[in-house]
Design a protein around this motif. Sequence first.
Motif, PDB file in Angstrom:
ATOM      1  N   TRP A  44     -18.182 -14.586  73.334  1.00  0.00           N
ATOM      2  CA  TRP A  44     -17.214 -13.558  72.939  1.00  0.00           C
ATOM      3  C   TRP A  44     -17.902 -12.703  71.877  1.00  0.00           C
ATOM      4  N   GLN A  79     -22.888 -12.167  66.886  1.00  0.00           N
ATOM      5  CA  GLN A  79     -22.380 -13.531  66.868  1.00  0.00           C
ATOM      6  C   GLN A  79     -21.623 -13.848  68.144  1.00  0.00           C
ATOM      7  N   SER A  80     -21.575 -15.123  68.476  1.00  0.00           N
ATOM      8  CA  SER A  80     -20.763 -15.689  69.545  1.00  0.00           C
ATOM      9  C   SER A  80     -21.092 -15.115  70.922  1.00  0.00           C
TER      10      SER A  80
END
Length: 93
Positions: free
Chosen positions: A36, A32-33
Motif C-alpha cells: 500500500w 513506505q509499504s
Amino acid sequence: MDEMTVRDLIATLQAAAEEAGAGLDAPVRLAQSPSWPFEYSVGRVGVAEIDPAPSTGSEPGVAEDEEPPGVVYIGEGAQLGHLPGVASEALDW
C-alpha cells in the motif's frame, strides 16, 4: 538486504542524484509499504547511542567498558500521497 551504513547511503544517494540528472538538487522522498505504497518527505535526522546486540555472556555486543555505537535515524516527514507506479517499479516493488 544487509544493513546500510552512512557510507553506503551517501554513495547510493550520489549515484541516484547523478542518474536523476539534477545532481545535488534532486528531491528526496521516502517510500513506505510496498503493498500500500505512499511517499513521504524526509523528516529530521537524529543519532542515538543504541547497542543493537546487547552482550549476554558469550553473545556479541558492546562490552561494559565500551560506549555503544551511534545509530543514525532518518525520520518520516509529511505524507505526500500515493507512491507513483514508476517509483514502485524503480524500487522493484
